[in-house]
Design a protein around this motif. Structure first.
Motif, PDB file in Angstrom:
ATOM      1  N   TYR A   1      -5.391 -10.862  10.899  1.00 53.72           N
ATOM      2  CA  TYR A   1      -4.586 -11.568   9.865  1.00 53.72           C
ATOM      3  C   TYR A   1      -3.201 -11.941  10.140  1.00 53.72           C
ATOM      4  CZ  TYR A   1      -8.754 -12.724   7.151  1.00 53.72           C
ATOM      5  OH  TYR A   1      -9.958 -13.378   6.852  1.00 53.72           O
TER       6      TYR A   1
ATOM      7  N   ASP B   1      -1.092  -7.505  -0.320  1.00 53.73           N
ATOM      8  CA  ASP B   1      -1.821  -7.708   0.850  1.00 53.73           C
ATOM      9  C   ASP B   1      -1.521  -6.624   1.952  1.00 53.73           C
ATOM     10  OD1 ASP B   1      -3.664 -10.280   1.849  1.00 53.73           O
ATOM     11  OD2 ASP B   1      -3.056  -9.104   3.527  1.00 53.73           O
ATOM     12  N   ILE B   2      -2.389  -6.309   2.854  1.00 55.36           N
ATOM     13  CA  ILE B   2      -2.190  -5.300   3.787  1.00 55.36           C
ATOM     14  C   ILE B   2      -1.433  -6.008   5.163  1.00 55.36           C
ATOM     15  CG2 ILE B   2      -4.269  -5.498   4.963  1.00 55.36           C
ATOM     16  CD1 ILE B   2      -4.430  -2.486   4.925  1.00 55.36           C
TER      17      ILE B   2
ATOM     18  N   PRO C   1     -10.962  -9.789   0.630  1.00 52.02           N
ATOM     19  CA  PRO C   1     -10.451  -8.420   1.113  1.00 52.02           C
ATOM     20  C   PRO C   1     -11.543  -7.124   0.853  1.00 52.02           C
ATOM     21  CG  PRO C   1      -9.345  -9.161  -1.095  1.00 52.02           C
ATOM     22  CD  PRO C   1     -10.300 -10.494  -0.289  1.00 52.02           C
TER      23      PRO C   1
ATOM     24  N   GLY D   1      -5.018  -8.567  -2.016  1.00 57.80           N
ATOM     25  CA  GLY D   1      -5.383  -9.152  -0.863  1.00 57.80           C
ATOM     26  C   GLY D   1      -5.147 -10.804  -0.848  1.00 57.80           C
ATOM     27  N   GLY D   2      -4.035 -10.979  -1.288  1.00 56.12           N
ATOM     28  CA  GLY D   2      -3.774 -12.387  -1.810  1.00 56.12           C
ATOM     29  C   GLY D   2      -3.201 -13.277  -0.696  1.00 56.12           C
TER      30      GLY D   2
ATOM     31  N   CYS E   1     -11.674  -4.603   3.791  1.00 56.02           N
ATOM     32  CA  CYS E   1     -11.015  -3.098   3.436  1.00 56.02           C
ATOM     33  C   CYS E   1     -11.953  -2.020   4.143  1.00 56.02           C
ATOM     34  CB  CYS E   1     -10.682  -2.822   2.176  1.00 56.02           C
ATOM     35  SG  CYS E   1     -12.306  -2.440   0.986  1.00 56.02           S
TER      36      CYS E   1
ATOM     37  N   ALA F   1       0.249  -3.730  -0.039  1.00 58.06           N
ATOM     38  CA  ALA F   1      -0.568  -2.674  -0.384  1.00 58.06           C
ATOM     39  C   ALA F   1      -1.918  -2.908  -0.042  1.00 58.06           C
ATOM     40  CB  ALA F   1      -0.658  -2.479  -1.951  1.00 58.06           C
TER      41      ALA F   1
HETATM   42  C1  LIG Z   1      -9.588 -14.590   4.171  1.00 58.14           C
HETATM   43  S1  LIG Z   1      -8.092 -13.870   3.647  1.00 58.14           S
HETATM   44  C2  LIG Z   1      -8.009 -14.380   1.914  1.00 58.14           C
HETATM   45  C3  LIG Z   1      -6.649 -14.604   1.640  1.00 58.14           C
HETATM   46  C4  LIG Z   1      -6.421 -15.071   0.233  1.00 58.14           C
HETATM   47  N1  LIG Z   1      -6.926 -14.190  -1.088  1.00 58.14           N
HETATM   48  C5  LIG Z   1      -7.162 -16.109  -0.265  1.00 58.14           C
HETATM   49  O1  LIG Z   1      -7.897 -16.554  -0.953  1.00 58.14           O
HETATM   50  O2  LIG Z   1      -6.509 -17.231   0.387  1.00 58.14           O
HETATM   51  C6  LIG Z   1      -8.466 -12.222   3.500  1.00 58.14           C
HETATM   52  C7  LIG Z   1      -7.217 -11.169   3.216  1.00 58.14           C
HETATM   53  O3  LIG Z   1      -7.767 -10.063   2.819  1.00 58.14           O
HETATM   54  C8  LIG Z   1      -6.378  -9.048   3.297  1.00 58.14           C
HETATM   55  N2  LIG Z   1      -7.085  -7.753   3.469  1.00 58.14           N
HETATM   56  C9  LIG Z   1      -7.912  -7.116   4.370  1.00 58.14           C
HETATM   57  N3  LIG Z   1      -8.026  -5.988   4.223  1.00 58.14           N
HETATM   58  C10 LIG Z   1      -7.204  -5.627   3.220  1.00 58.14           C
HETATM   59  C11 LIG Z   1      -6.992  -4.435   2.639  1.00 58.14           C
HETATM   60  N4  LIG Z   1      -7.384  -3.387   3.049  1.00 58.14           N
HETATM   61  N5  LIG Z   1      -6.242  -4.461   1.373  1.00 58.14           N
HETATM   62  C12 LIG Z   1      -5.376  -5.775   0.932  1.00 58.14           C
HETATM   63  N6  LIG Z   1      -5.675  -6.782   1.831  1.00 58.14           N
HETATM   64  C13 LIG Z   1      -6.511  -6.806   2.762  1.00 58.14           C
HETATM   65  C14 LIG Z   1      -6.186  -9.861   4.565  1.00 58.14           C
HETATM   66  O4  LIG Z   1      -5.026  -9.432   5.231  1.00 58.14           O
HETATM   67  C15 LIG Z   1      -6.102 -11.056   4.286  1.00 58.14           C
HETATM   68  O5  LIG Z   1      -5.009 -11.824   3.861  1.00 58.14           O
END
Ligand SMILES: C[S@@+](CC[C@H](N)C(=O)[O-])C[C@H]1O[C@@H](n2cnc3c(N)ncnc32)[C@H](O)[C@@H]1O
Length: 265
Positions: free
Chosen positions: A9, A75-76, A124, A54-55, A128, A102
């Motif tokens: 990402y 988000d991470i 997310p 994970g926004g 994760c 986070a």
């Molecule tokens: C497909 S994107 C979706 C972004 C947003 N929620 C949307 O609907 O457009 C997946 C997201 O999950 C985040 N992500 C993945 N692993 C994560 C974790 N362990 N903690 C937080 N965010 C995470 C990624 O960095 C990415 O921004």
């Protein structure tokens, strides 16, 4: 070669909105999400706080903040959060949305029962390291009677996709193993993703004091390769998705499964 989803990402952050939040397929996907999500927004806009875990680039944070709510976007991936920060500035929504880096499996930055509504849209929880921990954390930080929406990759959809491609070993891996390796489109790299059935996700909800109230397949009829540009085709497809996507017999046909639950006291 395997990479982490965070690296993936970070690498694609600048192109993310062009790819996933653009074009008729993703517009229908997002309208189906909003169709259900908007029903669970709290009544009291002034005094409610929403978590968008994970926004990513902030699509849901921005849409919800425009409705008048205060949002915390986590988000991470710093790359995704940088794009979100710029968009939030362009929309003059800096006073409505706070951004925090986070991991969804560790929301220690927030006290118990902090949010009226917690979202984990767009996988997310699939990406994760520990979905059980992520759901437990989403439950912990959500107020009793508040709602939680989680959208994940559907195991059955991916298995059927690989079978159609003649990739039976991959289909078997998806069905048998908890973690699958998703092709990134960046060279030959893959990243690990947890795949779910609706039963598995519902079990995780119930083990963590979340009562499932609505499940949705996203999308259940259309695919990214369909020609949906024509306005009538677009509108009819959207109407069909909205009409059928939460029918229990249809949910499992979705590319993604979204489960909305209510935090039990
Ligand atoms: C497909 S994107 C979706 C972004 C947003 N929620 C949307 O609907 O457009 C997946 C997201 O999950 C985040 N992500 C993945 N692993 C994560 C974790 N362990 N903690 C937080 N965010 C995470 C990624 O960095 C990415 O921004």
């Amino acid at each position: 070669m395997q990479m982490t989803s965070t690296k993936y990402y970070n690498t694609i952050a600048k192109e993310y909105d062009n790819h996933y939040n653009n074009g008729p397929f993703w517009n229908i996907y997002n309208e189906v999400t909003w169709h259900y999500l908007k029903n669970y927004l709290p009544k009291d806009k002034e005094n409610s706080l929403i978590l968008d875990a994970g926004g990513g680039t902030g699509i849901w944070s921005i849409r919800i903040a425009k409705e008048g709510y205060n949002v915390i976007l986590t988000d991470i991936s710093n790359g995704m959060l940088d794009i979100a920060r710029q968009k939030i500035k362009n929309e003059n929504l800096e006073s409505k949305i706070n951004i925090i880096n986070a991991d969804i499996t560790n929301l220690n930055a927030f006290k118990n029962e902090n949010f009226e509504l917690s979202l984990a849209e767009g996988d997310p929880v699939s990406y994760c390291s520990n979905p059980q921990k992520a759901i437990a954390e989403l439950s912990r930080v959500t107020k009793a009677n508040g709602h939680i929406t989680v959208s994940v990759d559907n195991k059955l959809h991916w298995a059927s996709k690989f079978i159609k491609l003649g990739e039976i070993e991959k289909a078997d891996e998806v069905l048998e193993k908890e973690i699958s390796h998703m092709q990134t489109g960046v060279g030959n790299e893959t990243y690990p993703a947890h795949m779910f059935t609706i039963e598995k996700l519902s079990d995780l909800f119930m083990q963590n004091k979340i009562e499932p109230v609505k499940s949705v397949g996203k999308p259940v009829f259309i695919t990214p390769s369909d020609d949906l540009e024509d306005e009538t085709v677009f509108n009819n497809s959207l109407a069909l998705e909205i009409k059928y996507s939460s029918l229990p017999s249809v949910v499992g046909a979705g590319g993604h499964i979204a489960l909305i639950g209510k935090k039990i006291k």
